[in-house]
Scaffold this active site. Structure first.
Site, PDB file in Angstrom:
ATOM      1  N   ALA A  63      69.848  47.650  54.603  1.00  0.00           N
ATOM      2  CA  ALA A  63      70.829  48.188  53.673  1.00  0.00           C
ATOM      3  C   ALA A  63      72.148  48.330  54.423  1.00  0.00           C
ATOM      4  O   ALA A  63      72.175  48.350  55.656  1.00  0.00           O
ATOM      5  CB  ALA A  63      70.358  49.537  53.166  1.00  0.00           C
ATOM      6  N   GLY A 107      65.830  47.352  54.956  1.00  0.00           N
ATOM      7  CA  GLY A 107      65.842  46.732  53.638  1.00  0.00           C
ATOM      8  C   GLY A 107      65.693  45.218  53.716  1.00  0.00           C
ATOM      9  O   GLY A 107      65.205  44.585  52.769  1.00  0.00           O
ATOM     10  N   GLU A 110      62.129  44.651  53.882  1.00  0.00           N
ATOM     11  CA  GLU A 110      61.555  45.036  52.584  1.00  0.00           C
ATOM     12  C   GLU A 110      61.741  43.928  51.551  1.00  0.00           C
ATOM     13  O   GLU A 110      60.842  43.630  50.767  1.00  0.00           O
ATOM     14  CB  GLU A 110      62.190  46.355  52.122  1.00  0.00           C
ATOM     15  CG  GLU A 110      61.759  47.511  53.032  1.00  0.00           C
ATOM     16  CD  GLU A 110      62.466  48.814  52.724  1.00  0.00           C
ATOM     17  OE1 GLU A 110      63.711  48.843  52.827  1.00  0.00           O
ATOM     18  OE2 GLU A 110      61.793  49.794  52.380  1.00  0.00           O
ATOM     19  N   GLU A 130      64.332  52.498  60.162  1.00  0.00           N
ATOM     20  CA  GLU A 130      64.990  53.580  59.407  1.00  0.00           C
ATOM     21  C   GLU A 130      64.917  54.937  60.087  1.00  0.00           C
ATOM     22  O   GLU A 130      65.849  55.736  59.998  1.00  0.00           O
ATOM     23  CB  GLU A 130      64.392  53.679  57.999  1.00  0.00           C
ATOM     24  CG  GLU A 130      64.869  52.595  57.039  1.00  0.00           C
ATOM     25  CD  GLU A 130      64.017  51.331  57.090  1.00  0.00           C
ATOM     26  OE1 GLU A 130      63.248  51.154  58.051  1.00  0.00           O
ATOM     27  OE2 GLU A 130      64.140  50.522  56.162  1.00  0.00           O
TER      28      GLU A 130
HETATM   29  N1  T1G Z   1      74.976  47.991  57.738  1.00  0.00           N
HETATM   30  C1  T1G Z   1      76.292  47.913  57.987  1.00  0.00           C
HETATM   31  N2  T1G Z   1      76.801  47.444  59.137  1.00  0.00           N
HETATM   32  C2  T1G Z   1      75.938  47.026  60.049  1.00  0.00           C
HETATM   33  C3  T1G Z   1      74.551  47.090  59.868  1.00  0.00           C
HETATM   34  C4  T1G Z   1      74.066  47.589  58.636  1.00  0.00           C
HETATM   35  N3  T1G Z   1      72.767  47.654  58.359  1.00  0.00           N
HETATM   36  N4  T1G Z   1      73.948  46.619  60.975  1.00  0.00           N
HETATM   37  C5  T1G Z   1      74.928  46.274  61.824  1.00  0.00           C
HETATM   38  N5  T1G Z   1      76.127  46.508  61.269  1.00  0.00           N
HETATM   39  C6  T1G Z   1      77.446  46.237  61.850  1.00  0.00           C
HETATM   40  C7  T1G Z   1      77.741  47.104  63.053  1.00  0.00           C
HETATM   41  O1  T1G Z   1      78.307  48.334  62.635  1.00  0.00           O
HETATM   42  C8  T1G Z   1      78.726  46.243  63.811  1.00  0.00           C
HETATM   43  O2  T1G Z   1      79.985  46.362  63.178  1.00  0.00           O
HETATM   44  C9  T1G Z   1      78.225  44.838  63.541  1.00  0.00           C
HETATM   45  O3  T1G Z   1      77.399  44.933  62.366  1.00  0.00           O
HETATM   46  C10 T1G Z   1      77.401  44.252  64.664  1.00  0.00           C
HETATM   47  O4  T1G Z   1      76.395  45.197  65.036  1.00  0.00           O
HETATM   48  C11 T1G Z   1      66.674  50.504  52.013  1.00  0.00           C
HETATM   49  C12 T1G Z   1      68.080  52.315  53.617  1.00  0.00           C
HETATM   50  C13 T1G Z   1      71.375  44.097  63.385  1.00  0.00           C
HETATM   51  C14 T1G Z   1      70.204  44.387  65.589  1.00  0.00           C
HETATM   52  O5  T1G Z   1      69.067  50.112  60.974  1.00  0.00           O
HETATM   53  O6  T1G Z   1      70.090  47.377  64.619  1.00  0.00           O
HETATM   54  O7  T1G Z   1      67.752  49.338  55.310  1.00  0.00           O
HETATM   55  O8  T1G Z   1      81.262  47.417  64.994  1.00  0.00           O
HETATM   56  O9  T1G Z   1      77.189  45.657  67.354  1.00  0.00           O
HETATM   57  O10 T1G Z   1      74.004  44.267  68.963  1.00  0.00           O
HETATM   58  O11 T1G Z   1      64.988  51.048  53.561  1.00  0.00           O
HETATM   59  O12 T1G Z   1      73.300  46.103  64.416  1.00  0.00           O
HETATM   60  O13 T1G Z   1      81.345  44.959  64.682  1.00  0.00           O
HETATM   61  O14 T1G Z   1      82.394  46.479  62.993  1.00  0.00           O
HETATM   62  O15 T1G Z   1      74.935  46.457  66.530  1.00  0.00           O
HETATM   63  O16 T1G Z   1      74.045  42.100  67.635  1.00  0.00           O
HETATM   64  C15 T1G Z   1      68.238  49.550  58.438  1.00  0.00           C
HETATM   65  C16 T1G Z   1      70.961  48.413  62.185  1.00  0.00           C
HETATM   66  C17 T1G Z   1      69.330  50.057  57.553  1.00  0.00           C
HETATM   67  C18 T1G Z   1      69.779  47.880  61.448  1.00  0.00           C
HETATM   68  C19 T1G Z   1      72.618  43.652  65.487  1.00  0.00           C
HETATM   69  N6  T1G Z   1      68.799  48.616  59.363  1.00  0.00           N
HETATM   70  N7  T1G Z   1      71.600  47.389  62.965  1.00  0.00           N
HETATM   71  O17 T1G Z   1      72.881  44.135  66.793  1.00  0.00           O
HETATM   72  O18 T1G Z   1      75.425  43.955  66.908  1.00  0.00           O
HETATM   73  S1  T1G Z   1      68.765  51.322  56.474  1.00  0.00           S
HETATM   74  C20 T1G Z   1      69.193  48.967  60.598  1.00  0.00           C
HETATM   75  C21 T1G Z   1      71.147  46.980  64.157  1.00  0.00           C
HETATM   76  C22 T1G Z   1      67.843  50.541  55.319  1.00  0.00           C
HETATM   77  C23 T1G Z   1      66.287  50.557  53.452  1.00  0.00           C
HETATM   78  C24 T1G Z   1      67.123  51.412  54.334  1.00  0.00           C
HETATM   79  C25 T1G Z   1      71.987  46.016  64.922  1.00  0.00           C
HETATM   80  C26 T1G Z   1      71.539  44.547  64.831  1.00  0.00           C
HETATM   81  P1  T1G Z   1      81.332  46.305  64.021  1.00  0.00           P
HETATM   82  P2  T1G Z   1      75.988  45.419  66.543  1.00  0.00           P
HETATM   83  P3  T1G Z   1      74.095  43.577  67.666  1.00  0.00           P
END
Ligand code: T1G
Length: 709
Positions: A63, A107, A110, A130
């Protein structure tokens, strides 16, 4: 149609591509676009099967956390709701194949699990991270994952939040096939194979074969709770997610989904979710430096010379070879080098025992370290990191020597934790190449690096240091050049306040227990013992702390050092240490404290844990406010990142400045002002704290965004 989702038809397979850089998050428009594309393909008579794939470097990484953040702060419209999309994918008559590369997270996974099949490239990873954001999977992930991989594996993935590798996903049933070579071609071929199978494609939600029974699952839940309590201390989401998995195994799918949703919404609204989402963005925001744009050229680094083979130098050498660099490890004697290499081998041996590395991988890494006496061959180094004793005269001498041998363009870094970078840089002919890289011990483990900007440090050098931190798998935070930089400068008032509390009647053990039960990873006295009491002792001298006789001086620490009680390394410091290295209270120390207090005429009283926490943590916050005001940190969130990653501050409290915002700055200010009246000048409220409190503002919304001076 939204450009976030594109479709094309190749040989009767609809390839639906999600294109929402950088990580294909499910931002507004993506779920809608995907649902519409799936619907169209299902209805298109020329299409026999569907493939969903991510454009760029990854499948869907979850998400959109920006939307999650809005939901956490009360905007219910921003709550992700993917139910309609998932149902549409799963209920369609033609097989939908999810083609995974990069990371399929949250997500993203999912969505993938609602597909009828999943294929992946061998280096793809899948996870439900999450819990790291204070929530649980909110799009039926706990229900489908449990059906696909079984209760035990689902618990493991959801409680730890750690992604698994594609091979493991294949083995556990999360993925149906690994694709070597081009993912799209392989996925489309797989889809065509599946399209000729008889009957409706399999729906994950209808599976029950891995759900176990109440009796067989009970010990798994108990073990999950134990694991959560042990490894994810004080976090609410890892425990909450177990409830959702129990629902998956015991209730019909629709009811399980409802239960998951209830728990999810409760978690989204929690304080921990707000704090952890803050931590997520704070960490990523730290790499943004206003006057050093992302396109600033960086210097290439392949070979790192490290001067000083002590604990710090050895740790930095390990971090460097782990990141693929070649290392020249320098010291003045063979003995020192042998000791350093001994530390490195010892640490790697325990990684092999814990199966983190294979013996071959370790051998290859160790072989990339060249230990040597003197600077011979140092002109090959792209980066030289000085990691000698914390003594200005010595550091200057080392920098003059490095300056004489290092090639033009090499980055010259000091690992000082407190000393003036400009003074060190002045010992060279190229202060623009000098930067501070303040690693934390053990440097191969701790994620934080304070990147210290001197007066002359060049922008490409800062950009290189930032890129280096990322390459080392660490978080780099830019700080200004003031005594102790950010982290240690804040730690001193915190540490000394703890010492005053002990003189005033508490015990080191009580203070440490109050701090750890509040959430700190370690108590401050245990930290002092681990670092070595001589470290702070040396800093007191170098920085002439307490030179101003007006303030209150701590009475005990110097006496412990003089008595040879330097902490863990001498078996005793504030505590006594046995073989197991566990701190034991020591009567001798208590006697010493009582004597010192009596000599100074201190009246000893009793303290509640709450008082202890306020006196120590508020000292941290007040100093943080001064640092922010002086521009030594770019933003309040940077201070939070430093404390969460370098000082064991609980991420679920969001760091000291975020925590202060949540308590409310007027309340913090009132307390600090009361301490000021009671204890005198060391508690003078930071002007910024006073101003923000009066204006009803917060640290984190009042980011200064200016370059540290
Ligand atoms: N949403 C928005 N921005 C995101 C994002 C996300 N999910 N993931 C990464 N970014 C942005 C981050 O802020 C950065 O931005 C850029 O992408 C690169 O990230 C319904 C509710 C994917 C392994 O927890 O683990 O799904 O600073 O520097 O080292 O159940 O980002 O460049 O402007 O970290 O290559 C669950 C979180 C969401 C994944 C990439 N998902 N992200 O790592 O780059 S909750 C997560 C990561 C959800 C559902 C629920 C990592 C990455 P900027 P980065 P990276």
């Amino acid at each position: 149609m939204s450009e976030l989702v594109r479709s094309s038809i190749v040989d009767r397979v609809a390839v639906i591509e999600i294109d929402n850089p950088p990580v294909n998050a499910l931002s507004a428009g993506v779920p809608e676009g995907l649902a519409a594309a799936v619907e169209r393909a299902q209805q298109d008579a020329s299409v026999r099967a569907l493939v969903v794939v991510g454009a760029g470097r990854t499948f869907i990484a979850g998400a959109d956390i920006n939307e999650l953040e809005r939901a956490a702060w009360g905007d219910d419209h921003a709550l992700p709701d993917l139910h309609g999309l998932l149902q549409r994918i799963e209920d369609g008559p033609k097989p939908v194949v999810m083609a995974l590369h990069g990371t399929a997270l949250g997500g993203g996974l999912e969505v993938a699990m609602a597909g009828h099949y999943r294929v992946a490239v061998p280096d793809a990873r899948m996870g439900q991270p999450e819990v790291n954001l204070g929530i649980i999977p909110g799009a039926e992930g706990t229900q489908r994952l449990t059906r696909l991989v079984g209760v035990e594996k689902a618990l493991d993935m959801c409680v730890s939040g750690k992604p698994i590798a594609a091979a493991e996903a294949l083995e556990s049933g999360l993925v149906d096939r690994l694709i070597e070579g081009d993912l799209r071609t392989g996925a489309a071929a797989f889809a065509r194979e599946m399209a000729v199978r008889r009957g409706a494609p399999p729906k994950t939600r209808e599976r029950t074969d891995k759900l176990g029974t109440a009796v067989s699952n009970a010990p798994l839940y108990a073990a999950g709770r134990e694991l959560a309590a042990k490894t994810r201390r004080r976090l609410e989401a890892p425990l909450a997610v177990i409830g959702a998995i129990e629902a998956a195994a015991s209730l019909p799918f629709e009811e399980g989904c409802r239960r998951e949703r209830e728990i999810f919404v409760e978690c989204v609204r929690s304080e921990q979710c707000k704090a952890l989402v803050h931590a997520f963005f704070a960490e990523r925001g730290a790499s943004r430096v206003p006057d050093v744009p992302k396109d600033t050229p960086t210097r290439d680094i392949a070979t790192v010379a490290i001067v000083g083979a002590g604990t710090m130098g050895a740790g930095i050498a390990m971090a460097s070879v782990n990141a693929g660099f070649r290392v020249i490890l320098i010291d003045t004697t063979e003995r020192a080098l042998e000791a350093g290499m001994g530390t490195i081998r010892h640490n790697y041996d325990s990684s092999v025992k814990r199966r983190r590395f294979t013996p071959e991988a370790v051998a290859e890494r160790v072989a990339r370290i060249r230990p040597q006496v003197g600077y011979g061959g140092c002109e090959a180094a792209d980066l030289v990191i000085e990691a000698v004793f914390e003594n200005m005269a010595l550091k200057k001498q080392v920098f003059a020597e490095i300056d004489a041998v290092a090639k033009p363009g090499a980055v010259l870094a000091t690992n000082t934790s407190t000393l003036n970078i400009d003074e060190i840089a002045a010992a060279t002919s190229r202060p623009e190449s000098v930067v501070g890289l303040h690693f934390f011990s053990p440097a191969n483990v701790m994620r934080l690096v304070e990147i210290v900007r001197g007066r002359a440090t060049g922008r490409p050098v800062i950009a290189t240091a930032m890129a280096l931190a990322k390459r080392l798998g660490k978080v780099g935070v830019l700080v200004g050049n003031g005594p102790g930089f950010v982290g240690n400068r804040m730690m001193f008032p915190y540490m000394y306040e703890a010492q005053f509390l002990v003189e005033d009647g508490a015990t080191p053990e009580q203070v440490d227990r109050a701090l750890t039960s509040w959430g700190m990873a370690m108590g401050i006295f245990a930290v002092d013992d681990m670092a070595g009491l001589d470290v702070a002792w040396r800093v007191r001298r170098e920085l002439r702390q307490f030179a101003d006789a007006g303030g209150r001086r701590p009475l005990v620490a110097d006496r412990l050092v003089e008595a040879g009680r330097l902490g863990q390394k001498t078996g005793k410091g504030w505590y006594l240490y046995g073989e197991d290295r566990k701190p034991q209270p020591d009567r001798e120390v208590i006697d010493l404290i009582e004597r010192a207090a009596a000599e100074a005429g201190i009246h000893r009283g009793r303290f509640t844990d709450e008082e202890i926490v306020e006196r120590t943590i508020y000292a941290l916050i007040n100093e943080g406010a001064k640092i922010l005001e002086e521009g030594l940190a770019l933003r309040a969130a940077d201070i939070d990142v430093i404390y969460m990653n370098g000082y064991g501050f609980p991420a679920w409290r969001g760091g000291p400045m975020f925590y202060a915002d949540r308590v409310g700055l007027p309340a913090i200010h009132a307390k600090v002002a009361a301490f000021h009246r009671e204890f005198g000048d060391r508690w003078a409220p930071a002007p910024l704290l006073e101003t923000l409190a009066t204006q009803g503002k917060t640290f984190n919304a009042a980011e200064r965004g200016q370059t540290p001076s």
